[in-house]
Design an enzyme around this catalytic site. Structure first.
Site, PDB file in Angstrom:
ATOM      1  N   GLY A  28       0.800  -1.223   0.000  1.00 25.41           N
ATOM      2  CA  GLY A  28       0.000   0.000   0.000  1.00 25.41           C
ATOM      3  C   GLY A  28       0.834   1.275   0.000  1.00 25.41           C
ATOM      4  O   GLY A  28       2.069   1.236   0.103  1.00 25.41           O
ATOM      5  N   HIS A  29       0.158   2.390  -0.072  1.00 27.10           N
ATOM      6  CA  HIS A  29       0.846   3.677  -0.168  1.00 27.10           C
ATOM      7  C   HIS A  29       1.631   3.997   1.105  1.00 27.10           C
ATOM      8  O   HIS A  29       1.187   3.729   2.204  1.00 27.10           O
ATOM      9  CB  HIS A  29      -0.102   4.817  -0.518  1.00 27.10           C
ATOM     10  CG  HIS A  29      -1.321   4.951   0.313  1.00 27.10           C
ATOM     11  ND1 HIS A  29      -2.314   5.828  -0.010  1.00 27.10           N
ATOM     12  CD2 HIS A  29      -1.728   4.314   1.423  1.00 27.10           C
ATOM     13  CE1 HIS A  29      -3.271   5.725   0.886  1.00 27.10           C
ATOM     14  NE2 HIS A  29      -2.938   4.835   1.752  1.00 27.10           N
ATOM     15  N   ASN A  30       2.810   4.553   0.874  1.00 30.48           N
ATOM     16  CA  ASN A  30       3.680   5.029   1.957  1.00 30.48           C
ATOM     17  C   ASN A  30       4.226   3.922   2.855  1.00 30.48           C
ATOM     18  O   ASN A  30       4.753   4.196   3.934  1.00 30.48           O
ATOM     19  CB  ASN A  30       2.968   6.092   2.803  1.00 30.48           C
ATOM     20  CG  ASN A  30       2.665   7.329   1.968  1.00 30.48           C
ATOM     21  OD1 ASN A  30       1.545   7.521   1.500  1.00 30.48           O
ATOM     22  ND2 ASN A  30       3.673   8.132   1.739  1.00 30.48           N
TER      23      ASN A  30
END
Lengths: 344, 344, 344
Positions: C237-239
């Site tokens: 997922g993001h980050n």
């Protein structure tokens, strides 16, 4: 395109605390922001970064506004307000109407003149591409499919025959909409393929993540209602119906003919067995397994969480004799004359 | 192409109840069928729709035939019979021999003149494409791969070097056959890639779902036997062997060098650890985790099911002390002089 | 290219046992090897095949060298040594500099003259392709992305805008790097898309499996450090931040903003909840679910394993009353005057 705080406050209905003429031109996290940046505070775990922020302004709520060392845009729902401002500061590139010379568009495809067909994209005969639609590079829209206005196939999206997609949707790379559902009729030790003659109908404002798959119906359609948001690598089987504004996190799987209500929140890796119903307003925490219908709104779980492996193994071994353990407790209760609760 | 019921009855060995000259031209669900439609009844949960159906005819079994208000095709296995009739009513479009002008076929690829190579497909030198094979739009067949007669790569399928695919297979969009297996040799805190010099061999009549991945062998091949049916987003590791007529539902994962028997039924999200064996005729219910070999046919499970979250959390907390609880029961049994079963 | 055992021994620091002039030209499993093959023995379960091997030579360790009936290359880490020799015997085909005539390279893309751009690949304006990079057939590198030297996009890889990929990486087909993260701000019963303005930064020597997805950051980047090895169908997922030399097996999912340490081993189908931290040197066995931070190196688990379905169901039913069972045991302890451990 720098924007004045005063303009943002008016446009998004925030209370402004600080210099109305200050300008922001990008977003940044509280702890990394530099002048010219807009940050936000919505999750309490990041509150500790507020005092030291170098952002020009922060979107936050009334409860934290007094602590803000810089300008503040005070909003009841800071995360949603931040999202809207970020859309303004970081807009999608405008849609460039026309076809890339390497795109392949068959005769008989209907393409709105304002649509953009990217490099190496393919649009089959009988497909319909609406106004301002982006068919990104390497995407494929097969015969009879219909993509409505302002929808964006980011790139390498597959839309199979006769699938219908509503307005303002976003489909990410690798997503496959309308592949055959898994219909296999057992017969004499082997399987006969059941033709999947339905299609997929996707409403407006639906987001579909990278490498997500949504199968076409066996008979009748698979239906994804307006406002549904689906993360990456989600699998949705044939004839599933998902209600309005339900969100589905990554790697979840919804089996064939399941019906999921409106405003549900389906966590990552959740599994839903086929041919059952989940009512509106159900939240399923990560990796929950749903194997019978849920008829009451609420939060449901079924995943055990990580434990030190040796301890977990010991407990898991006991689990394999849990029924026996309960019977032993029952027997002890009998011997002691203690009133146990009914354990059947 | 409307078909007479009499013809269907003869061709598929059904007993016909009703007008032999009635015509059907499409399939439909019992409850939505209109005249001209053929419906079927196989799952008892849909029996309530039989009395009100407007289908022209229904495929069903002898036990429900008397209730059928319209013509009936009575068959011992109505679902399989329905599937065969549906294939006849909704045939695949005929294969259009030849190459789309945008397809890229390298010199040295062998392509049968009856095969169809779709738009923006790529066939590398040394690949072999058999009679009536469809290489759908955007598909890619790399060097040395061999696709046998009547197999269909629906679109955007990736077949890597030297992979062999049997006859009458169907591969759905986004599937990747023959990417490198995950071979990483730990060495001094880092990893050395282990070359994956084997390939993949897929038998006849195999279906492979959208975005499913089947890795090539590390040494020797990954083998999928005849008649195996694989749903979407399944991951099959290097050197796995899957026996004839096994079905694998969506999002399952089979780790490297596992051997799965014949006629197994592997549910959605099932996980199988590597280097073990599952014998013939094993059914694994959804999300079962298999971490040691299974040598007895039967049904196996390991997934807890959704419960109200607060109650689930309380029980899960107790699970973390289950070993201790069992010891406490043992101690009570000792104190009470009650004969417990051996809990070691 | 046959190689002399003496040369291999010198080059890889092995002790040679047997004829230094013997030649090997390919690798094979112990039990299937024929003359000219090199085999290896690293997993004790295959030791039984050593005595009968027909390989020309076997890579093994000192403890098994005496049993070897043929020439032996004795190494402290036979699997890693085997991997290196196999790379030599089965080298990657050399990179053919230049562009396939069907590739689409936009003006303003910077492509090193030694790079190879495959059939039907797409490189957008503003992308940078480094020396000896392979952009395999059907791959897509979008604007501003940068691919460093000697990295190989095997085929049909998607690299989105501004993603940066280090040197010597391998990306397998269907992988999508830099699609939007799943940012949805709830607002009045619907959701507002949160623009994902960060990107992805991938270090050197990273492997990424088929159909794996790594999302771009919401603000700031998703970061995959040097030497990370990721199997197929993994979702990141993001980050998220993944530390050096961590390996992630197939179908695992790491939710947004999770931080995973160095040298971790993440098993297949593991799930990691967002916004938490896992320290260095943590091993998670297959299908573990991590929902709170792990701060101690070690091995962690949470998956129950397959049991006969009927017994599993009985135990699972007891699990749903486990809290109650524990209370009953407590009550018995009180009645018996037995000292139980604190069960709260």
């Amino acid at each position: 395109m720098p924007l004045r705080l005063a303009e943002l406050a008016v446009r998004f209905g925030c209370e402004l605390q600080g210099d109305p003429d200050a300008l922001v031109e990008r977003v940044a996290p509280l702890q990394e922001a530099t002048p010219g940046s807009l940050a936000f505070l919505a999750n309490p775990r990041y509150r500790r970064f507020l005092a030291g922020t170098r952002a020009t302004a922060v979107v936050l709520d009334a409860a934290t506004a007094a602590e803000c060392p810089v300008a503040a845009l005070v909003a009841p729902n800071p995360y949603a307000t931040y999202a809207r401002i970020a859309q303004l500061l970081h807009p999608q590139p405008p849609v460039t109407a026309g076809r890339h010379p390497s795109a392949v568009v068959e005769d008989g495809a209907q393409i709105d003149p304002t649509a953009s067909i990217g490099a190496l994209a393919y649009v089959a005969a009988g497909a319909t591409i609406g106004p301002r639609v982006v068919v990104g590079p390497g995407s494929m829209v097969l015969a009879g499919a219909r993509i409505s206005a302002d929808t964006r196939l980011v790139g390498r999206v597959t839309v199979c025959e006769n699938v219908r997609i509503g307005e303002r949707c976003i489909l990410h790379p690798g997503s496959v909409i309308g592949a055959d559902g898994f219909g296999q009729a057992p017969d004499a030790g082997a399987y006969v393929k059941v033709p999947q003659v339905g299609s997929v109908e996707i409403g407006a404002d639906v987001d579909i993540g990278a490498n997500t798959t949504i199968d076409r119906g066996a008979i009748g359609d698979t239906v994804i209602a307006d406002g549904v948001k689906i993360d990456n690598q989600v699998q949705i089987g044939h004839n599933v119906r998902i209600g309005e504004h339900t969100v589905i996190a990554g790697c979840a799987g919804i089996s064939g003919s399941a019906v999921v209500g409106r405003r549900c929140m389906i966590g990552g890796m959740v599994g839903v067995v086929g041919h059952l119903e989940i009512c509106d307003d159900v939240a399923l925490t990560g990796r929950t397994m749903v194997s019978s219908s849920i008829r009451q709104p609420g939060v449901y779980s079924s995943a055990l969480h990580a434990d030190e492996a040796r301890r977990f193994r010991r407990n898991a071994a006991r689990f394999q004799k849990l029924d026996e353990l309960a019977r032993r407790v029952r027997k002890l209760e009998g011997a002691a004359g203690v009133q146990g609760e009914d354990d059947e």
